[in-house]
Design an enzyme around this catalytic site. Sequence first.
Site, PDB file in Angstrom:
ATOM      1  CE  LYS A   1     -15.947  -8.138  -6.122  1.00 35.13           C
ATOM      2  NZ  LYS A   1     -16.895  -7.674  -6.357  1.00 35.13           N
TER       3      LYS A   1
ATOM      4  CE1 TYR B   1     -26.604 -13.788  -7.740  1.00 37.28           C
ATOM      5  CE2 TYR B   1     -25.158 -12.786  -7.756  1.00 37.28           C
ATOM      6  CZ  TYR B   1     -25.945 -12.762  -8.137  1.00 37.28           C
ATOM      7  OH  TYR B   1     -26.128 -11.936  -9.039  1.00 37.28           O
ATOM      8  N   GLY B   2     -22.644 -15.551  -6.635  1.00 38.08           N
ATOM      9  CA  GLY B   2     -22.023 -14.658  -6.745  1.00 38.08           C
ATOM     10  C   GLY B   2     -20.634 -14.899  -5.859  1.00 38.08           C
ATOM     11  N   GLY B   3     -20.321 -13.208  -5.161  1.00 40.52           N
ATOM     12  CA  GLY B   3     -19.526 -13.409  -4.502  1.00 40.52           C
ATOM     13  C   GLY B   3     -19.122 -13.956  -3.095  1.00 40.52           C
TER      14      GLY B   3
ATOM     15  CB  SER C   1     -20.921  -3.533  -5.878  1.00 43.42           C
ATOM     16  OG  SER C   1     -19.722  -3.546  -5.030  1.00 43.42           O
ATOM     17  CB  ALA C   2     -24.078  -2.071  -8.914  1.00 40.48           C
ATOM     18  CB  CYS C   3     -20.799   2.272  -8.603  1.00 38.92           C
ATOM     19  SG  CYS C   3     -21.762   2.674  -7.985  1.00 38.92           S
TER      20      CYS C   3
ATOM     21  CG  ASP D   1     -15.491  -6.828  -9.717  1.00 34.31           C
ATOM     22  OD1 ASP D   1     -15.848  -5.740  -9.690  1.00 34.31           O
ATOM     23  OD2 ASP D   1     -14.848  -7.652  -9.064  1.00 34.31           O
TER      24      ASP D   1
ATOM     25  NE  ARG E   1     -20.682  -7.941  -3.624  1.00 32.76           N
ATOM     26  CZ  ARG E   1     -20.448  -7.186  -2.167  1.00 32.76           C
ATOM     27  NH1 ARG E   1     -20.318  -7.009  -0.644  1.00 32.76           N
ATOM     28  NH2 ARG E   1     -21.181  -5.346  -2.454  1.00 32.76           N
TER      29      ARG E   1
ATOM     30  CG  HIS F   1     -14.241  -3.474  -6.083  1.00 36.68           C
ATOM     31  ND1 HIS F   1     -15.763  -2.875  -5.229  1.00 36.68           N
ATOM     32  CD2 HIS F   1     -14.802  -5.057  -6.406  1.00 36.68           C
ATOM     33  CE1 HIS F   1     -16.273  -3.277  -5.792  1.00 36.68           C
ATOM     34  NE2 HIS F   1     -15.894  -4.180  -6.806  1.00 36.68           N
TER      35      HIS F   1
ATOM     36  CG  PHE G   1     -22.857   4.638 -20.025  1.00 36.83           C
ATOM     37  CD1 PHE G   1     -22.781   3.155 -19.007  1.00 36.83           C
ATOM     38  CD2 PHE G   1     -24.271   5.520 -19.999  1.00 36.83           C
ATOM     39  CE1 PHE G   1     -23.946   2.755 -19.070  1.00 36.83           C
ATOM     40  CE2 PHE G   1     -24.807   5.007 -18.879  1.00 36.83           C
ATOM     41  CZ  PHE G   1     -24.618   3.759 -18.684  1.00 36.83           C
TER      42      PHE G   1
ATOM     43  NE  ARG H   1     -23.324  -8.704 -10.310  1.00 38.62           N
ATOM     44  CZ  ARG H   1     -22.883  -7.818 -10.066  1.00 38.62           C
ATOM     45  NH1 ARG H   1     -21.638  -7.788 -10.509  1.00 38.62           N
ATOM     46  NH2 ARG H   1     -22.965  -6.592  -8.972  1.00 38.62           N
TER      47      ARG H   1
HETATM   48  P1  GTP Z   1     -19.668  -4.539  -9.554  1.00 35.40           P
HETATM   49  O1  GTP Z   1     -20.020  -6.074 -11.064  1.00 35.40           O
HETATM   50  O2  GTP Z   1     -20.853  -5.105  -8.998  1.00 35.40           O
HETATM   51  O3  GTP Z   1     -18.567  -4.324  -9.114  1.00 35.40           O
HETATM   52  O4  GTP Z   1     -20.203  -3.320 -10.316  1.00 35.40           O
HETATM   53  P2  GTP Z   1     -19.496  -2.337 -11.658  1.00 35.40           P
HETATM   54  O5  GTP Z   1     -18.531  -1.470 -10.727  1.00 35.40           O
HETATM   55  O6  GTP Z   1     -19.328  -2.744 -12.175  1.00 35.40           O
HETATM   56  O7  GTP Z   1     -20.932  -1.586 -12.115  1.00 35.40           O
HETATM   57  P3  GTP Z   1     -21.499  -2.203 -13.992  1.00 35.40           P
HETATM   58  O8  GTP Z   1     -20.533  -0.515 -14.774  1.00 35.40           O
HETATM   59  O9  GTP Z   1     -21.728  -3.241 -13.768  1.00 35.40           O
HETATM   60  O10 GTP Z   1     -22.491  -0.985 -13.612  1.00 35.40           O
HETATM   61  C1  GTP Z   1     -24.070  -0.466 -12.619  1.00 35.40           C
HETATM   62  C2  GTP Z   1     -24.938   0.119 -12.991  1.00 35.40           C
HETATM   63  O11 GTP Z   1     -24.384   1.583 -13.173  1.00 35.40           O
HETATM   64  C3  GTP Z   1     -25.219  -0.061 -14.612  1.00 35.40           C
HETATM   65  O12 GTP Z   1     -27.113  -0.136 -14.653  1.00 35.40           O
HETATM   66  C4  GTP Z   1     -24.569   1.113 -15.872  1.00 35.40           C
HETATM   67  O13 GTP Z   1     -25.712   1.240 -17.052  1.00 35.40           O
HETATM   68  C5  GTP Z   1     -24.065   1.895 -14.719  1.00 35.40           C
HETATM   69  N1  GTP Z   1     -23.558   2.941 -15.354  1.00 35.40           N
HETATM   70  C6  GTP Z   1     -22.611   2.605 -15.293  1.00 35.40           C
HETATM   71  N2  GTP Z   1     -22.067   3.494 -16.614  1.00 35.40           N
HETATM   72  C7  GTP Z   1     -22.676   4.567 -15.628  1.00 35.40           C
HETATM   73  C8  GTP Z   1     -22.165   6.267 -16.018  1.00 35.40           C
HETATM   74  O14 GTP Z   1     -21.598   6.855 -16.741  1.00 35.40           O
HETATM   75  N3  GTP Z   1     -23.491   6.795 -16.222  1.00 35.40           N
HETATM   76  C9  GTP Z   1     -24.427   6.390 -15.438  1.00 35.40           C
HETATM   77  N4  GTP Z   1     -25.797   7.090 -14.965  1.00 35.40           N
HETATM   78  N5  GTP Z   1     -24.736   5.048 -14.942  1.00 35.40           N
HETATM   79  C10 GTP Z   1     -23.768   4.358 -15.315  1.00 35.40           C
HETATM   80  C1  SPV Z   2     -19.984  -6.848  -5.975  1.00 36.37           C
HETATM   81  O1  SPV Z   2     -20.609  -7.105  -5.805  1.00 36.37           O
HETATM   82  O2  SPV Z   2     -18.808  -5.803  -6.686  1.00 36.37           O
HETATM   83  C2  SPV Z   2     -19.673  -7.694  -7.489  1.00 36.37           C
HETATM   84  C3  SPV Z   2     -20.677  -8.595  -7.420  1.00 36.37           C
HETATM   85  O3  SPV Z   2     -18.612  -7.589  -8.506  1.00 36.37           O
HETATM   86  S1  SPV Z   2     -19.872  -9.860  -6.607  1.00 36.37           S
HETATM   87  O4  SPV Z   2     -19.372 -11.089  -6.915  1.00 36.37           O
HETATM   88  O5  SPV Z   2     -21.002 -10.645  -6.026  1.00 36.37           O
HETATM   89  O6  SPV Z   2     -19.248  -9.611  -5.570  1.00 36.37           O
HETATM   90 MN    MN Z   3     -17.441  -5.491  -7.465  1.00 39.96          MN
END
Ligand code: GTP
Ligand code: SPV
Ligand code: MN
Length: 621
Positions: free
Chosen positions: A243, A234-236, A285-287, A310, A94, A263, A529, A403
């Site tokens: 989004k 791309y994606g979002g 995002s990605a957390c 999401d 994004r 979100h 996890f 992704r």
């Molecule tokens: P978006 O799709 O961008 O909104 O992301 P998301 O919030 O769905 O994130 P996702 O679950 O894909 O995790 C993103 C990253 O965080 C990955 O690399 C995971 O391996 C890492 N991760 C997820 N859960 C944990 C956790 O409990 N501990 C740790 N250390 N890393 C984690």
């Molecule tokens: C995010 O960035 O929070 C996502 C991926 O879930 S995207 O669809 O690219 O926004």
């Molecule tokens: Mn997201």
Amino acid sequence: MADNTTASTESTGLNQAVREALDNAPTTHPRLLEWVREMAEMTQPDAIHWADGSEEEWNRLTTELVDAGTFVRLDEEKFPNSFAAFSDPDDVARVEERTFICTKTPKGAGPTNNWEDPAVMKETLVKKFTGSMRGRTMYVIPFVMGSLDAEDPKYGVEITDSAYVVCSMRIMATIGTPVLDKMTRDNAFFVEALHSLGAPLAPGEEDVPWPCNPSKYIVQFPEDRAIWSFGSGYGGNALLGKKCYALRIASAIAHDEGWLAEHMLILKVTDPEGDSRFIAAAFPSACGKTNFAMLEPTIDGWKAEMVGDDISWIRFSKDGQARVVNPEAGLFGVAPGTGWSTNPNAMRGVARGNTIFTNVALTDDGGVWWEGMTDEVPEHLTDWKGNDWTPESGRPAAHPNSRFCTPIKQVDILADEYDDPEGVPLSAIIFGGRRKTTVPLVSESFGWEHGVFQGATLSSETTAAAKGAVGVVRRDPMAMLPFIGYNANDYLEHWLDTGARVGEDAMPKIYYVNWFRRTADGGFAWPGFGENSRVVKWIVERLKGTAGGQETPVGIVPTKEDLDLSGLDISDDELNAALRVDKDEWLGELPGIDEWFHKLGDVPEVILEQRAGLEERLKSS
Ligand code: GTP
Ligand code: SPV
Ligand code: MN
């Protein structure tokens, strides 16, 4: 690339194929017909295709994408009916700097969004879009976010010149004939979502595998409920149901209609007594949303199922019950870090096939790989940029924001209720971010207003999900910073008003988690996890009133004794680091909160009172 600025001096008439597609449109919806014609006149495609969402259409488009070099067909045994795509190296995430909320006044967009006057922006965009689909097919994708059987189905139509977008939208939303038929029958309102790669082709010009334009515009017009997206595939940026609609436009609709578009993932938890509860969680995002949504509990007798990963639409029924819907039909999940040991449920879903991977690495035997997928690292790969890769290469094989795009129905831990048009009852909301310090593993808010304060001040280190620096701490209210489609102050007020209207007792309880705190030696304090099920257990037991907790200045935090740690391999140092509420760290947090509130400028009084309360509690602790 053709120069689209000269378009208006050349023929603006529609060619015969386009005229025929308009005359033989599979709908009589007056506004839709009018809009598609106007957009065709502006973008001047070679052809129009009305997406029906059929398997035949998928087969044809994916084959065309393979022929065009956009898709690589994966090994049929390993990943049936699946493809890998590789984007332009400059179109991988994004683009928040290029994302705009265009409201009549700057105040409408507020202090956290890029604003432009709608008329000025339209003028800019009309220039960009004029002739932008030359040499390409315009696809018209009718879609619905959430159930087509909902009381008030939330329709959209995406116009795009990207077949990759059509295929991805077929996974992420309900699209095609059933949607168009119902929308037409009811002459229903739909969100106009216009997308172009901004890469017109001159006659005879050869295409590239991932067309896009260096000049990108991701533009929302919340007052018109319309979206114009230019330059990115791309994606979002490009799958406009996600989004742009389900968060930015929907949050503005939700503000007007008295609900919340967030979100958040949705998790169903069943305790050993067989009682089920639904929990939503907002992480930036990605957390960790997808991973938490697909959690595999490590504690006996507990079961977790997924409803969404999401986006959440939370509505309040007449009796005050919060009910939540996942408006999406697929997962667009982060690949790196998703593996057989961390998220086997995602891996099984993806392995069923019917998946589009973007920017992962290719194995030599027609499979895919990314960092963290398997413990063993392959000896040779083709990386996401198409180069030879070995473990010695010293760079990631997959892009950090690579992704997988997979139908949600392929997830075998999907809860039965996942597509209930009325949604599922919501018991708790969790906020969380990625913080190396300060924020404890979990805390329970003292009440709705304190919980909204926790959400309003949520902070997280930035990730590769958006273009820009990674690892910088920023405030990300309710994990919605890039997605609030209006003024963030009004958004916070809306959360407070909703709580006041529905009543504290009926509202979900609010928790704040941090899976990412570090120990002194730099490692993760908490294993995360599947082990996050221990935190879920504590939360559920708090809801039932059976778990203890310690009152701290920042909320109620479990002691070691309050958490089920049976069978967990964790040192005392790690556990202390995970649970600790450190007065000095938190006092050090206050200037950052003040700076953030200063930026917001017009923070609701109740939230400022919560800020004062936190300082008082810290100083007297
Ligand atoms: P978006 O799709 O961008 O909104 O992301 P998301 O919030 O769905 O994130 P996702 O679950 O894909 O995790 C993103 C990253 O965080 C990955 O690399 C995971 O391996 C890492 N991760 C997820 N859960 C944990 C956790 O409990 N501990 C740790 N250390 N890393 C984690
Ligand atoms: C995010 O960035 O929070 C996502 C991926 O879930 S995207 O669809 O690219 O926004
Ligand atoms: Mn997201």
